[in-house]
Motif scaffolding. Structure first.
Motif, PDB file in Angstrom:
ATOM      1  N   VAL A  27       0.874  -1.165   0.000  1.00  0.00           N
ATOM      2  CA  VAL A  27       0.000   0.000   0.000  1.00  0.00           C
ATOM      3  C   VAL A  27       0.908   1.210   0.000  1.00  0.00           C
ATOM      4  O   VAL A  27       1.912   1.257   0.710  1.00  0.00           O
ATOM      5  N   LYS A  28       0.573   2.196  -0.833  1.00  0.00           N
ATOM      6  CA  LYS A  28       1.359   3.427  -0.854  1.00  0.00           C
ATOM      7  C   LYS A  28       0.417   4.617  -0.857  1.00  0.00           C
ATOM      8  O   LYS A  28      -0.755   4.489  -1.224  1.00  0.00           O
ATOM      9  N   GLY A  29       0.914   5.755  -0.464  1.00  0.00           N
ATOM     10  CA  GLY A  29       0.118   6.974  -0.452  1.00  0.00           C
ATOM     11  C   GLY A  29      -0.121   7.463  -1.863  1.00  0.00           C
ATOM     12  O   GLY A  29       0.676   7.235  -2.764  1.00  0.00           O
ATOM     13  N   GLY A  30      -1.248   8.144  -2.059  1.00  0.00           N
ATOM     14  CA  GLY A  30      -1.563   8.713  -3.366  1.00  0.00           C
ATOM     15  C   GLY A  30      -2.855   8.166  -3.909  1.00  0.00           C
ATOM     16  O   GLY A  30      -3.589   7.456  -3.239  1.00  0.00           O
ATOM     17  N   GLY A  31      -3.147   8.515  -5.139  1.00  0.00           N
ATOM     18  CA  GLY A  31      -4.400   8.107  -5.754  1.00  0.00           C
ATOM     19  C   GLY A  31      -5.529   9.035  -5.338  1.00  0.00           C
ATOM     20  O   GLY A  31      -5.398   9.832  -4.424  1.00  0.00           O
ATOM     21  N   CYS A  32      -6.646   8.916  -5.991  1.00  0.00           N
ATOM     22  CA  CYS A  32      -7.795   9.811  -5.769  1.00  0.00           C
ATOM     23  C   CYS A  32      -8.338   9.722  -4.340  1.00  0.00           C
ATOM     24  O   CYS A  32      -8.777  10.710  -3.781  1.00  0.00           O
ATOM     25  N   SER A  33      -8.338   8.521  -3.784  1.00  0.00           N
ATOM     26  CA  SER A  33      -8.924   8.326  -2.456  1.00  0.00           C
ATOM     27  C   SER A  33      -7.896   8.355  -1.335  1.00  0.00           C
ATOM     28  O   SER A  33      -8.260   8.237  -0.171  1.00  0.00           O
ATOM     29  N   GLY A  34      -6.609   8.471  -1.659  1.00  0.00           N
ATOM     30  CA  GLY A  34      -5.597   8.621  -0.616  1.00  0.00           C
ATOM     31  C   GLY A  34      -4.579   7.509  -0.525  1.00  0.00           C
ATOM     32  O   GLY A  34      -3.444   7.730  -0.153  1.00  0.00           O
ATOM     33  N   LEU A  35      -4.972   6.288  -0.838  1.00  0.00           N
ATOM     34  CA  LEU A  35      -4.057   5.146  -0.797  1.00  0.00           C
ATOM     35  C   LEU A  35      -4.187   4.396  -2.120  1.00  0.00           C
ATOM     36  O   LEU A  35      -5.243   4.388  -2.742  1.00  0.00           O
ATOM     37  N   SER A  36      -3.118   3.732  -2.535  1.00  0.00           N
ATOM     38  CA  SER A  36      -3.197   2.900  -3.731  1.00  0.00           C
ATOM     39  C   SER A  36      -2.429   1.610  -3.503  1.00  0.00           C
ATOM     40  O   SER A  36      -1.577   1.522  -2.618  1.00  0.00           O
ATOM     41  N   TYR A  37      -2.761   0.611  -4.293  1.00  0.00           N
ATOM     42  CA  TYR A  37      -2.139  -0.699  -4.190  1.00  0.00           C
ATOM     43  C   TYR A  37      -0.886  -0.758  -5.046  1.00  0.00           C
ATOM     44  O   TYR A  37      -0.787  -0.085  -6.064  1.00  0.00           O
ATOM     45  N   GLY A  38       0.028  -1.597  -4.625  1.00  0.00           N
ATOM     46  CA  GLY A  38       1.205  -1.856  -5.430  1.00  0.00           C
ATOM     47  C   GLY A  38       1.518  -3.339  -5.412  1.00  0.00           C
ATOM     48  O   GLY A  38       1.329  -4.015  -4.398  1.00  0.00           O
ATOM     49  N   MET A  39       1.959  -3.857  -6.553  1.00  0.00           N
ATOM     50  CA  MET A  39       2.424  -5.239  -6.645  1.00  0.00           C
ATOM     51  C   MET A  39       3.682  -5.230  -7.490  1.00  0.00           C
ATOM     52  O   MET A  39       3.758  -4.520  -8.492  1.00  0.00           O
ATOM     53  N   GLY A  40       4.663  -5.998  -7.064  1.00  0.00           N
ATOM     54  CA  GLY A  40       5.893  -6.084  -7.823  1.00  0.00           C
ATOM     55  C   GLY A  40       6.705  -7.276  -7.360  1.00  0.00           C
ATOM     56  O   GLY A  40       6.337  -7.973  -6.408  1.00  0.00           O
ATOM     57  N   PHE A  41       7.804  -7.504  -8.032  1.00  0.00           N
ATOM     58  CA  PHE A  41       8.654  -8.649  -7.716  1.00  0.00           C
ATOM     59  C   PHE A  41       9.907  -8.168  -6.998  1.00  0.00           C
ATOM     60  O   PHE A  41      10.506  -7.157  -7.374  1.00  0.00           O
ATOM     61  N   VAL A  42      10.283  -8.892  -5.945  1.00  0.00           N
ATOM     62  CA  VAL A  42      11.509  -8.602  -5.210  1.00  0.00           C
ATOM     63  C   VAL A  42      12.270  -9.905  -5.010  1.00  0.00           C
ATOM     64  O   VAL A  42      11.672 -10.972  -4.889  1.00  0.00           O
ATOM     65  N   GLU A  43      13.587  -9.809  -4.990  1.00  0.00           N
ATOM     66  CA  GLU A  43      14.412 -11.006  -4.846  1.00  0.00           C
ATOM     67  C   GLU A  43      14.495 -11.494  -3.413  1.00  0.00           C
ATOM     68  O   GLU A  43      14.660 -12.689  -3.176  1.00  0.00           O
ATOM     69  N   GLU A  44      14.400 -10.565  -2.450  1.00  0.00           N
ATOM     70  CA  GLU A  44      14.534 -10.948  -1.041  1.00  0.00           C
ATOM     71  C   GLU A  44      13.447 -10.295  -0.209  1.00  0.00           C
ATOM     72  O   GLU A  44      13.010  -9.185  -0.504  1.00  0.00           O
ATOM     73  N   ALA A  45      13.051 -10.994   0.853  1.00  0.00           N
ATOM     74  CA  ALA A  45      12.104 -10.425   1.809  1.00  0.00           C
ATOM     75  C   ALA A  45      12.874  -9.526   2.770  1.00  0.00           C
ATOM     76  O   ALA A  45      14.074  -9.708   2.984  1.00  0.00           O
ATOM     77  N   GLU A  46      12.180  -8.541   3.326  1.00  0.00           N
ATOM     78  CA  GLU A  46      12.776  -7.658   4.325  1.00  0.00           C
ATOM     79  C   GLU A  46      12.476  -8.184   5.719  1.00  0.00           C
ATOM     80  O   GLU A  46      11.561  -8.993   5.912  1.00  0.00           O
ATOM     81  N   GLU A  47      13.211  -7.689   6.689  1.00  0.00           N
ATOM     82  CA  GLU A  47      13.066  -8.153   8.073  1.00  0.00           C
ATOM     83  C   GLU A  47      11.650  -7.959   8.612  1.00  0.00           C
ATOM     84  O   GLU A  47      11.141  -8.791   9.357  1.00  0.00           O
ATOM     85  N   ASP A  48      10.994  -6.869   8.224  1.00  0.00           N
ATOM     86  CA  ASP A  48       9.657  -6.554   8.738  1.00  0.00           C
ATOM     87  C   ASP A  48       8.527  -7.096   7.859  1.00  0.00           C
ATOM     88  O   ASP A  48       7.385  -6.657   7.981  1.00  0.00           O
ATOM     89  N   ASP A  49       8.821  -8.037   6.986  1.00  0.00           N
ATOM     90  CA  ASP A  49       7.808  -8.606   6.100  1.00  0.00           C
ATOM     91  C   ASP A  49       7.127  -9.819   6.717  1.00  0.00           C
ATOM     92  O   ASP A  49       7.765 -10.622   7.400  1.00  0.00           O
ATOM     93  N   HIS A  50       5.841  -9.948   6.437  1.00  0.00           N
ATOM     94  CA  HIS A  50       5.129 -11.198   6.675  1.00  0.00           C
ATOM     95  C   HIS A  50       5.299 -11.998   5.386  1.00  0.00           C
ATOM     96  O   HIS A  50       5.133 -11.462   4.296  1.00  0.00           O
ATOM     97  N   GLN A  51       5.644 -13.286   5.513  1.00  0.00           N
ATOM     98  CA  GLN A  51       5.850 -14.141   4.345  1.00  0.00           C
ATOM     99  C   GLN A  51       4.861 -15.299   4.376  1.00  0.00           C
ATOM    100  O   GLN A  51       4.606 -15.875   5.424  1.00  0.00           O
ATOM    101  N   PHE A  52       4.313 -15.624   3.218  1.00  0.00           N
ATOM    102  CA  PHE A  52       3.443 -16.787   3.095  1.00  0.00           C
ATOM    103  C   PHE A  52       3.465 -17.247   1.644  1.00  0.00           C
ATOM    104  O   PHE A  52       4.032 -16.578   0.783  1.00  0.00           O
ATOM    105  N   GLU A  53       2.865 -18.391   1.395  1.00  0.00           N
ATOM    106  CA  GLU A  53       2.877 -18.956   0.042  1.00  0.00           C
ATOM    107  C   GLU A  53       1.476 -19.394  -0.345  1.00  0.00           C
ATOM    108  O   GLU A  53       0.742 -19.943   0.474  1.00  0.00           O
ATOM    109  N   GLN A  54       1.098 -19.123  -1.609  1.00  0.00           N
ATOM    110  CA  GLN A  54      -0.190 -19.562  -2.149  1.00  0.00           C
ATOM    111  C   GLN A  54      -0.001 -19.948  -3.608  1.00  0.00           C
ATOM    112  O   GLN A  54       0.653 -19.209  -4.352  1.00  0.00           O
ATOM    113  N   HIS A  55      -0.568 -21.061  -4.007  1.00  0.00           N
ATOM    114  CA  HIS A  55      -0.517 -21.534  -5.400  1.00  0.00           C
ATOM    115  C   HIS A  55       0.922 -21.529  -5.942  1.00  0.00           C
ATOM    116  O   HIS A  55       1.146 -21.215  -7.110  1.00  0.00           O
ATOM    117  N   GLY A  56       1.879 -21.835  -5.080  1.00  0.00           N
ATOM    118  CA  GLY A  56       3.269 -21.874  -5.516  1.00  0.00           C
ATOM    119  C   GLY A  56       3.938 -20.509  -5.599  1.00  0.00           C
ATOM    120  O   GLY A  56       5.088 -20.411  -6.031  1.00  0.00           O
TER     121      GLY A  56
END
Length: 120
Positions: free
Chosen positions: A33-62
């Motif tokens: 979730v990032k700031g911006g967009g008409c209503s104030g917040l917007s979604y983001g999706m992207g690929f990263v090679e590593e998880a960060e320390e403060d990330d929740h990690q889970f797996e679905q459909h591989g």
């Protein structure tokens, strides 16, 4: 940690295809979730090679998925789907925490977080 975001099978297949095309196989899908967009917040999706320390990690459909802990409350219960139509295909995001959304469908706000609205 259980999954706070549900990725449908159709969305997972499309994301895997995108990973393959971009040579990102084995990466994590970051949902954010990032700031911006008409209503104030917007979604983001992207690929990263590593998880960060403060990330929740889970797996679905591989897919290995990460969500930063600050985004987790806003995204909890969100369903990401992929729908095909005569106009093409696209991801849909159904967030039960959103109290207002924009006509473009990619901007929202919650009762706790208004973000920084911008003009569409």
């Amino acid at each position: 940690m259980s999954a706070m975001v549900k990725i449908t099978e159709a969305a997972a297949l499309q994301i895997k295809e995108m990973m393959k095309q971009n040579e990102e196989e084995g990466s994590f899908l970051r949902v954010a979730v990032k700031g911006g967009g008409c209503s104030g917040l917007s979604y983001g999706m992207g690929f990263v090679e590593e998880a960060e320390e403060d990330d929740h990690q889970f797996e679905q459909h591989g897919l290995k998925i990460v969500v930063h802990k600050e985004d987790a409350l806003v995204l909890n219960g969100t369903i990401i789907d992929y729908k095909q139509s005569m106009m093409g295909g696209g991801f849909t995001i159904d967030n039960p925490n959103a109290i207002a959304t924009c006509g473009c469908g990619s901007s929202f706000r919650t009762a706790e977080q208004a973000g920084n609205p911008e003009n569409c």
